[in-house]
Design a protein around this motif. Structure first.
Motif, PDB file in Angstrom:
ATOM      1  N   GLY A  69       1.095   2.701 -15.033  1.00  0.00           N
ATOM      2  CA  GLY A  69       2.022   3.933 -15.678  1.00  0.00           C
ATOM      3  C   GLY A  69       2.033   4.888 -14.847  1.00  0.00           C
ATOM      4  N   GLN A  70       1.918   6.126 -15.176  1.00  0.00           N
ATOM      5  CA  GLN A  70       1.694   7.347 -14.279  1.00  0.00           C
ATOM      6  C   GLN A  70       0.394   7.654 -13.831  1.00  0.00           C
ATOM      7  N   LEU A  71      -0.729   7.480 -14.945  1.00  0.00           N
ATOM      8  CA  LEU A  71      -1.798   7.983 -14.755  1.00  0.00           C
ATOM      9  C   LEU A  71      -2.627   7.292 -13.640  1.00  0.00           C
ATOM     10  N   LYS A  72      -2.445   5.898 -13.429  1.00  0.00           N
ATOM     11  CA  LYS A  72      -3.288   5.521 -12.108  1.00  0.00           C
ATOM     12  C   LYS A  72      -2.363   4.990 -10.910  1.00  0.00           C
ATOM     13  N   ARG A  73      -1.316   5.442 -10.889  1.00  0.00           N
ATOM     14  CA  ARG A  73      -0.151   5.208  -9.577  1.00  0.00           C
ATOM     15  C   ARG A  73      -0.735   5.462  -8.412  1.00  0.00           C
ATOM     16  N   GLU A  74      -1.476   6.955  -8.037  1.00  0.00           N
ATOM     17  CA  GLU A  74      -1.742   7.375  -7.316  1.00  0.00           C
ATOM     18  C   GLU A  74      -2.965   6.574  -6.590  1.00  0.00           C
ATOM     19  N   GLU A  75      -3.909   6.248  -7.550  1.00  0.00           N
ATOM     20  CA  GLU A  75      -4.977   5.399  -7.422  1.00  0.00           C
ATOM     21  C   GLU A  75      -4.677   3.895  -6.616  1.00  0.00           C
ATOM     22  N   LEU A  76      -3.443   3.310  -7.291  1.00  0.00           N
ATOM     23  CA  LEU A  76      -3.427   1.901  -6.912  1.00  0.00           C
ATOM     24  C   LEU A  76      -3.639   1.530  -5.410  1.00  0.00           C
ATOM     25  N   PRO A  77      -2.972   2.534  -4.469  1.00  0.00           N
ATOM     26  CA  PRO A  77      -3.000   1.981  -3.119  1.00  0.00           C
ATOM     27  C   PRO A  77      -4.445   2.068  -2.616  1.00  0.00           C
ATOM     28  N   ARG A  78      -5.369   2.668  -3.161  1.00  0.00           N
ATOM     29  CA  ARG A  78      -6.728   2.671  -2.697  1.00  0.00           C
ATOM     30  C   ARG A  78      -7.515   1.095  -2.982  1.00  0.00           C
ATOM     31  N   TYR A  79      -6.808   0.491  -4.273  1.00  0.00           N
ATOM     32  CA  TYR A  79      -7.672  -0.496  -4.506  1.00  0.00           C
ATOM     33  C   TYR A  79      -6.855  -1.959  -4.559  1.00  0.00           C
ATOM     34  N   LYS A  80      -5.722  -1.750  -4.340  1.00  0.00           N
ATOM     35  CA  LYS A  80      -4.951  -2.829  -4.022  1.00  0.00           C
ATOM     36  C   LYS A  80      -4.622  -3.297  -2.510  1.00  0.00           C
ATOM     37  N   SER A  81      -4.830  -4.585  -2.122  1.00  0.00           N
ATOM     38  CA  SER A  81      -4.679  -4.577  -0.865  1.00  0.00           C
ATOM     39  C   SER A  81      -3.261  -4.553  -0.130  1.00  0.00           C
ATOM     40  N   ALA A  82      -3.149  -4.010   0.993  1.00  0.00           N
ATOM     41  CA  ALA A  82      -1.703  -3.731   1.537  1.00  0.00           C
ATOM     42  C   ALA A  82      -0.807  -4.876   1.437  1.00  0.00           C
ATOM     43  N   VAL A  83      -1.219  -6.018   1.604  1.00  0.00           N
ATOM     44  CA  VAL A  83      -0.222  -7.349   1.138  1.00  0.00           C
ATOM     45  C   VAL A  83       0.113  -7.137  -0.161  1.00  0.00           C
ATOM     46  N   GLU A  84      -0.607  -7.058  -1.105  1.00  0.00           N
ATOM     47  CA  GLU A  84      -0.399  -7.036  -2.545  1.00  0.00           C
ATOM     48  C   GLU A  84       0.923  -5.949  -2.578  1.00  0.00           C
ATOM     49  N   LEU A  85       0.262  -4.870  -2.238  1.00  0.00           N
ATOM     50  CA  LEU A  85       1.296  -3.430  -2.602  1.00  0.00           C
ATOM     51  C   LEU A  85       2.629  -3.833  -1.981  1.00  0.00           C
ATOM     52  N   ASP A  86       2.650  -4.502  -0.695  1.00  0.00           N
ATOM     53  CA  ASP A  86       3.936  -4.520  -0.066  1.00  0.00           C
ATOM     54  C   ASP A  86       4.741  -5.567  -0.685  1.00  0.00           C
ATOM     55  N   LEU A  87       4.321  -6.456  -1.207  1.00  0.00           N
ATOM     56  CA  LEU A  87       4.962  -7.577  -2.097  1.00  0.00           C
ATOM     57  C   LEU A  87       5.379  -6.936  -3.109  1.00  0.00           C
ATOM     58  N   MET A  88       4.647  -6.255  -4.135  1.00  0.00           N
ATOM     59  CA  MET A  88       4.956  -5.518  -5.306  1.00  0.00           C
ATOM     60  C   MET A  88       6.378  -4.486  -4.901  1.00  0.00           C
ATOM     61  N   ARG A  89       6.334  -3.759  -4.024  1.00  0.00           N
ATOM     62  CA  ARG A  89       7.299  -3.081  -3.418  1.00  0.00           C
ATOM     63  C   ARG A  89       8.638  -3.756  -3.250  1.00  0.00           C
ATOM     64  N   ARG A  90       8.109  -4.893  -2.524  1.00  0.00           N
ATOM     65  CA  ARG A  90       9.494  -5.868  -2.060  1.00  0.00           C
ATOM     66  C   ARG A  90      10.240  -6.400  -3.250  1.00  0.00           C
ATOM     67  N   ILE A  91       9.345  -6.767  -4.210  1.00  0.00           N
ATOM     68  CA  ILE A  91       9.865  -7.229  -5.598  1.00  0.00           C
ATOM     69  C   ILE A  91      10.811  -6.246  -6.265  1.00  0.00           C
ATOM     70  N   LYS A  92      10.146  -5.163  -6.358  1.00  0.00           N
ATOM     71  CA  LYS A  92      10.844  -3.921  -6.979  1.00  0.00           C
ATOM     72  C   LYS A  92      12.337  -3.748  -6.285  1.00  0.00           C
ATOM     73  N   ARG A  93      12.174  -3.570  -5.192  1.00  0.00           N
ATOM     74  CA  ARG A  93      13.550  -3.243  -4.330  1.00  0.00           C
ATOM     75  C   ARG A  93      14.411  -4.186  -4.611  1.00  0.00           C
ATOM     76  N   ALA A  94      14.046  -5.701  -4.416  1.00  0.00           N
ATOM     77  CA  ALA A  94      14.882  -6.654  -4.784  1.00  0.00           C
ATOM     78  C   ALA A  94      15.648  -6.586  -6.123  1.00  0.00           C
ATOM     79  N   ILE A  95      14.919  -6.410  -7.121  1.00  0.00           N
ATOM     80  CA  ILE A  95      15.420  -6.452  -8.533  1.00  0.00           C
ATOM     81  C   ILE A  95      16.248  -5.264  -8.935  1.00  0.00           C
TER      82      ILE A  95
END
Ligand SMILES: Cc1cc2nc3c(=O)[nH]c(=O)nc-3n(C[C@H](O)[C@H](O)[C@H](O)COP(=O)(O)OP(=O)(O)OC[C@H]3O[C@@H](n4cnc5c(N)ncnc54)[C@H](O)[C@@H]3O)c2cc1C
Length: 471
Positions: free
Chosen positions: A433-459
């Motif tokens: 949600g909003q609560l942990k959005r800023e924290e996510l990049p600290r704990y997800k790998s760069a590859v996972e985050l990049d894939l998530m953002r690419r999926i978001k942009r594609a859809i």
């Protein structure tokens, strides 16, 4: 000059019917605040479509005008996912009118429902046919199945039946351009390429709006056994879990850990609740179920507990002798959150760890927290069988709310860094949600985050679907 906002809002009203576009501030207000009262947003209107076709038409209008959409079910989410931001541009899309049971197929053990039915109504629809929809949360009277699937909700029977994600066979989703993904298939086997429905389960409304789902059903339990067990320590609780798994196999449905302080605050605010095993540091509430009437599940649980006692895995235990006693034991567990709320300010974490790591994680995290905030009171309870703890910190007795909550960032950092070091997750079941959005990049790998953002942009190339949430 004509107000362009008025033009597209008129088209939205044409799509769903003017009566279902709420703009009066008094009508809109309840949709703008989250359940905990932590987030407050603004919106142009609340729209309540009555069908997938109406929703598709309104999303097409919003997509054309680049209007952000915030899907909302029962608004019981705990991470601010269903609350719009403060700029007042968004439309809140409430699923509350989409409440049909579309089909129940007893032979296929499936139920097809619309997103706005409450979880309790879904359970009732299944039970009316003698079947079980096993997802169960304390918020089930208010939360919707669409919200459950969009948050991949957990609850008290995940050990046996899995998260919401595992209870879905098919899905219908309105995509950010208004197209309808119609994948309402009731198939247990379907290897025809990517499993697209999985993208939308747990996406918190950032990729599309879930309108209907085909859900898996199970036999209703007809024999039940419930035990409250006092354990010498958390390592013993983990050992007991292994023993009960071996003894009961998939009849073991719940294994809930509670610290003594959790029970104390549950009972402090509900003094009528029992305290059958006083004087221990840790407890486990065990639930076992069997679809056969008159089965031996109660005897089997008692025998397994006896064997575990001989191995030193439990200090004491009591078995519920009636449904009323069972309900009272469960009430001890279910009232912890409310007890903690009444106890004063608290900082909450919804963490997951490998079950095997929990006994080592707990003392390390506790030492660090008490060094940072002496006098804080740890409220530790949760779904130990799933490796999911609600790991919360209540203010020292007499501490001011505002002063204590100023430390929330530091406390989150301590807890989540330990969770990460033990290969865990900072969100087990409530989402980002909003609560942990800023924290996510600290704990997800760069590859996972990049894939998530690419999926978001594609859809959702224009970023209109629940902006500011998750990624
Ligand atoms: C007392 C209490 C106990 C709880 N216990 C648990 C628990 O044990 N386990 C657990 O997992 N959670 C628990 N929760 C959290 C909450 O109930 C769940 O997250 C629930 O699944 C949210 O459903 P909802 O309909 O209220 O969704 P909302 O709060 O309305 O929305 C949640 C998120 O899903 C999105 N969304 C909602 N509907 C749709 C849709 N149709 N399509 C796309 N996106 C959508 C929203 O945009 C938002 O991001 C609890 C909450 C409370 C208040």
């Amino acid at each position: 000059m004509a107000d362009p906002g008025a033009t597209w809002l008129a088209r939205v009203a044409a799509a769903v019917g003017p009566a279902h576009v709420l703009t009066d501030p008094a009508d809109v207000e309840p949709y703008l605040v989250d359940w905990r009262g932590r987030y407050k947003g603004r919106a142009r209107a609340v729209v309540r479509p009555g069908s997938t076709e109406e929703l598709s038409a309104l999303v097409r209008v919003a997509a054309g005008a680049r209007i952000p959409l915030v899907p909302q079910g029962g608004n019981t989410g705990l991470v601010g996912g269903a609350t719009p931001d403060g700029d007042g541009e968004a439309l809140v899309v409430s699923l509350s009118r989409m409440r049909r049971v579309r089909e129940i197929d007893v032979a296929n053990a499936t139920l097809t429902v619309e997103a706005g039915l409450t979880l309790a109504e879904v359970q009732q629809a299944a039970a009316a046919e003698g079947l079980l929809f096993p997802l169960s949360l304390a918020s089930e009277g208010s939360c919707t199945i669409g919200g459950n699937l969009s948050t991949n909700a957990g609850g008290t029977a995940v050990l046996r039946y899995g998260n919401a994600r595992e209870l879905v066979l098919g899905l219908e989703v309105v995509l950010p351009d208004g197209q309808v993904l119609g994948a309402l298939r009731g198939l247990r086997k379907d290897n025809t390429g990517y499993d697209l429905k999985q993208l939308f389960l747990g996406a918190e409304g950032t990729l599309g709006i879930v309108t209907a789902a085909v859900l898996k059903l199970y036999p209703l339990p007809r024999s039940r056994a419930t035990a409250l067990v006092a354990v010498p320590d958390v390592q013993a609780a983990v050992g007991l879990l292994g023993d009960l798994r071996s003894a009961l196999a998939d009849r073991l449905t719940g294994f809930e850990l509670m610290s003594r302080f959790s029970l104390d605050i549950s009972r402090r605010h509900h003094p009528d609740l029992p305290d059958p095993l006083p004087g221990h540091a840790w407890y486990v509430l065990v639930q076992a179920d069997d679809p056969r009437a008159g089965s031996s599940v109660g005897d089997d649980l008692e025998t397994a507990l006896g064997a575990a006692a001989e191995r030193g895995l439990l200090a004491d235990a009591t078995l519920a002798q009636s449904d009323a006693q069972r309900a009272r034991l469960w009430a001890l567990r279910e009232n912890i959150s409310e007890g903690q709320r009444r106890e004063g300010p608290n900082i909450k974490h919804d963490i997951a760890l490998p079950v095997s790591s929990i006994p080592a994680f707990l003392p390390q995290a506790e030492r660090a927290l008490l060094a940072a905030l002496p006098g804080s009171r740890l409220v530790i309870f949760g779904h130990l069988g799933d490796g999911n703890l609600h790991y919360n910190l209540s203010a020292p007795e007499g501490a001011g709310a505002a002063a204590f909550m100023e430390h929330a960032g530091m406390v989150n950092r301590i807890v989540h860094d330990f969770v990460h070091a033990f290969h865990g997750s900072i969100s087990a079941e409530h989402g980002i949600g909003q609560l942990k959005r800023e924290e996510l990049p600290r704990y997800k790998s760069a590859v996972e985050l990049d894939l998530m953002r690419r999926i978001k942009r594609a859809i959702d190339p224009h970023g209109i679907m629940n902006p500011g949430k998750v990624v």
